[in-house]
Design a protein around this motif. Structure first.
Motif, PDB file in Angstrom:
ATOM      1  N   VAL A 199     -19.694 -26.574  -6.363  1.00 10.03           N
ATOM      2  CA  VAL A 199     -19.214 -27.948  -6.287  1.00 10.03           C
ATOM      3  C   VAL A 199     -18.513 -28.227  -7.606  1.00 10.03           C
ATOM      4  N   GLY A 200     -17.215 -28.450  -7.554  1.00 13.47           N
ATOM      5  CA  GLY A 200     -16.446 -28.703  -8.773  1.00 13.47           C
ATOM      6  C   GLY A 200     -16.517 -30.170  -9.181  1.00 13.47           C
ATOM      7  N   ASP A 208     -14.514 -28.371 -16.356  1.00 15.22           N
ATOM      8  CA  ASP A 208     -13.709 -27.687 -15.345  1.00 15.22           C
ATOM      9  C   ASP A 208     -12.807 -26.643 -16.005  1.00 15.22           C
ATOM     10  N   ARG A 209     -12.156 -27.024 -17.088  1.00 16.69           N
ATOM     11  CA  ARG A 209     -11.261 -26.105 -17.804  1.00 16.69           C
ATOM     12  C   ARG A 209     -12.035 -24.925 -18.371  1.00 16.69           C
ATOM     13  N   LEU A 210     -13.190 -25.196 -18.942  1.00 17.26           N
ATOM     14  CA  LEU A 210     -13.998 -24.151 -19.555  1.00 17.26           C
ATOM     15  C   LEU A 210     -14.438 -23.112 -18.522  1.00 17.26           C
ATOM     16  N   LEU A 211     -14.922 -23.579 -17.366  1.00 16.01           N
ATOM     17  CA  LEU A 211     -15.377 -22.669 -16.323  1.00 16.01           C
ATOM     18  C   LEU A 211     -14.209 -21.877 -15.725  1.00 16.01           C
ATOM     19  N   ALA A 212     -13.080 -22.551 -15.536  1.00 23.04           N
ATOM     20  CA  ALA A 212     -11.906 -21.872 -14.982  1.00 23.04           C
ATOM     21  C   ALA A 212     -11.415 -20.779 -15.924  1.00 23.04           C
ATOM     22  N   GLU A 213     -11.398 -21.056 -17.226  1.00 30.93           N
ATOM     23  CA  GLU A 213     -10.965 -20.054 -18.209  1.00 30.93           C
ATOM     24  C   GLU A 213     -11.918 -18.858 -18.218  1.00 30.93           C
ATOM     25  N   ALA A 214     -13.230 -19.138 -18.152  1.00 24.78           N
ATOM     26  CA  ALA A 214     -14.209 -18.049 -18.143  1.00 24.78           C
ATOM     27  C   ALA A 214     -14.066 -17.196 -16.888  1.00 24.78           C
ATOM     28  N   ALA A 215     -13.841 -17.856 -15.753  1.00 22.81           N
ATOM     29  CA  ALA A 215     -13.668 -17.108 -14.496  1.00 22.81           C
ATOM     30  C   ALA A 215     -12.401 -16.262 -14.526  1.00 22.81           C
ATOM     31  N   ALA A 216     -11.331 -16.821 -15.103  1.00 20.01           N
ATOM     32  CA  ALA A 216     -10.074 -16.071 -15.186  1.00 20.01           C
ATOM     33  C   ALA A 216     -10.239 -14.836 -16.064  1.00 20.01           C
ATOM     34  N   ALA A 225     -16.133 -25.099  -3.109  1.00 20.18           N
ATOM     35  CA  ALA A 225     -16.342 -25.640  -1.762  1.00 20.18           C
ATOM     36  C   ALA A 225     -15.767 -27.041  -1.642  1.00 20.18           C
ATOM     37  N   LEU A 226     -15.970 -27.847  -2.652  1.00 19.95           N
ATOM     38  CA  LEU A 226     -15.407 -29.205  -2.713  1.00 19.95           C
ATOM     39  C   LEU A 226     -15.472 -29.682  -4.154  1.00 19.95           C
ATOM     40  N   ARG A 227     -14.830 -30.826  -4.391  1.00 27.01           N
ATOM     41  CA  ARG A 227     -14.766 -31.365  -5.757  1.00 27.01           C
ATOM     42  C   ARG A 227     -15.150 -32.836  -5.752  1.00 27.01           C
ATOM     43  N   VAL A 228     -15.888 -33.243  -6.769  1.00 31.38           N
ATOM     44  CA  VAL A 228     -16.273 -34.645  -6.926  1.00 31.38           C
ATOM     45  C   VAL A 228     -15.784 -35.127  -8.290  1.00 31.38           C
ATOM     46  N   GLU A 229     -15.928 -36.425  -8.544  1.00 30.62           N
ATOM     47  CA  GLU A 229     -15.410 -36.993  -9.790  1.00 30.62           C
ATOM     48  C   GLU A 229     -16.483 -37.519 -10.732  1.00 30.62           C
ATOM     49  N   SER A 230     -17.739 -37.286 -10.393  1.00 30.15           N
ATOM     50  CA  SER A 230     -18.802 -37.724 -11.308  1.00 30.15           C
ATOM     51  C   SER A 230     -19.958 -36.743 -11.254  1.00 30.15           C
ATOM     52  N   PHE A 231     -20.715 -36.689 -12.316  1.00 33.11           N
ATOM     53  CA  PHE A 231     -21.850 -35.767 -12.366  1.00 33.11           C
ATOM     54  C   PHE A 231     -22.987 -36.192 -11.432  1.00 33.11           C
ATOM     55  N   ARG A 236     -25.844 -34.753  -6.209  1.00 34.84           N
ATOM     56  CA  ARG A 236     -26.144 -35.072  -4.812  1.00 34.84           C
ATOM     57  C   ARG A 236     -25.547 -34.035  -3.856  1.00 34.84           C
ATOM     58  N   MET A 237     -24.335 -33.574  -4.146  1.00 37.32           N
ATOM     59  CA  MET A 237     -23.692 -32.597  -3.271  1.00 37.32           C
ATOM     60  C   MET A 237     -24.388 -31.235  -3.353  1.00 37.32           C
ATOM     61  N   VAL A 238     -24.857 -30.874  -4.538  1.00 39.77           N
ATOM     62  CA  VAL A 238     -25.631 -29.637  -4.657  1.00 39.77           C
ATOM     63  C   VAL A 238     -26.943 -29.781  -3.889  1.00 39.77           C
ATOM     64  N   GLU A 239     -27.575 -30.953  -4.007  1.00 37.31           N
ATOM     65  CA  GLU A 239     -28.799 -31.204  -3.232  1.00 37.31           C
ATOM     66  C   GLU A 239     -28.547 -31.053  -1.729  1.00 37.31           C
ATOM     67  N   ALA A 240     -27.392 -31.487  -1.296  1.00 33.44           N
ATOM     68  CA  ALA A 240     -27.074 -31.461   0.134  1.00 33.44           C
ATOM     69  C   ALA A 240     -26.716 -30.060   0.631  1.00 33.44           C
TER      70      ALA A 240
END
Length: 303
Positions: A199-200, A208-216, A225-231, A236-240
């Motif tokens: 869940v991004g 987001d930038r840090l994880l994307a750079e590490a993955a690259a 899977a999807l993206r949200v705008e708050s922690f 909640r989305m991870v819980e779901a």
């Protein structure tokens, strides 16, 4: 009309008090002729007689009484202004405009600001929550005095110092395949988490930038899977069950009341800092200086 002369104004009040040009001159440490000349020049400019002069000394005329009262008012205002400016200069009055990320507001910043406000109740604090890039732009444009942001940005134009250490954690539902690899007090490698859907959060945000750079760098793009705008929404989305997620250690309190499991990432790049930043070219006001000093005094590096 000539500008108000505070030196002459004080002489007028001293003459009114002593009734003698000689005694006023002696108290001020100047010549009697200099006192007489100042009073005469002032009377000429005003077009009025301020003192009745006699062999026994000087006494205010009605016009002089009015002028003397005005001098008292102005000199009191000047003294009050000096006191107000001294408060601003000492950091006991003024304003502090903060631009900070949500990570800063979920970490130690609120408690530190409460301490700062208690110590300097005369300072008005304005807080603007925004992404790190926007916070640094607010500094550049003079809309903020201090920014508290993550460390993975260009700080060439800024004076920076550490504010809070933080680590990136991975979280998962207890029935997720990854949860079997999460053990108490043990870190988890980034390679172990990249095969799983995530869940991004905050597109182009610092995390987001840090994880994307590490993955690259690892050559394993993240499966979002999807993206949200708050922690809170991410939790909640991870819980779901939409996927695993990543949080900074300053946001782990959001897991309270959930059954999610979590572990810190093992890689050195996952240990980050929040920084206190200010524009190098900006004047360091007393309010800013006292806030930065408090940040320095209360910063505790991670072991």
């Amino acid at each position: 009309m000539a500008p108000f002369d505070s030196v002459t104004a004080r002489l007028i009040l001293l003459l009114a008090e002593t009734g003698s040009i000689g005694r006023a001159a002696e108290r001020e440490g100047i010549a009697s002729s200099a006192v007489s000349r100042r009073v005469s020049d002032l009377e000429a400019r005003l077009g009025v007689v301020l003192f009745d002069r006699s062999a026994h000394g000087v006494k205010l005329t009605p016009a002089g009484e009015a002028y003397a009262e005005g001098c008292r008012t102005v000199l009191r205002a000047i003294a009050d202004l000096d006191a107000v400016m001294a408060d601003f200069g000492s950091g006991h009055r003024g304003s502090l405009r903060l631009a900070c990320t949500s990570s800063a507001l979920t970490g130690r910043l609120p408690e530190l600001l409460a301490r700062y406000a208690g110590k300097y109740p005369g300072i008005d604090i304005a807080i603007a929550e925004m992404g790190a890039a926007k916070a640094l732009l607010a500094l550049d444009e003079g809309r903020a005095d201090v920014a508290i942001v993550s460390d993975n940005y260009d700080f060439t134009r800024f004076d920076i110092r550490p504010f809070e250490d933080e680590r990136i954690w991975v979280l998962a539902p207890p029935d997720h395949p990854l949860s079997a690899q999460i053990e108490p007090r043990k870190s988890l490698s980034f390679d172990a988490v990249t095969p799983h859907a995530i869940v991004g959060v905050h597109h182009s945000g610092s995390l987001d930038r840090l994880l994307a750079e590490a993955a690259a760098k690892a050559g394993r793009p993240l499966d979002e899977a999807l993206r949200v705008e708050s922690f809170p929404a991410l939790v909640r989305m991870v819980e779901a069950g939409f996927g695993i997620g990543f949080l900074r250690s300053t946001s782990l309190h959001l897991l309270a009341g959930t059954d999610l499991v979590c572990a810190p990432l093992a890689e050195t790049w996952a240990m980050r800092q929040l920084l206190v930043a200010r524009r190098k070219s900006s004047p360091l006001s007393a309010a800013m200086k006292s806030f930065i000093q408090l940040c320095d005094e209360t910063y505790l590096p991670s072991a």
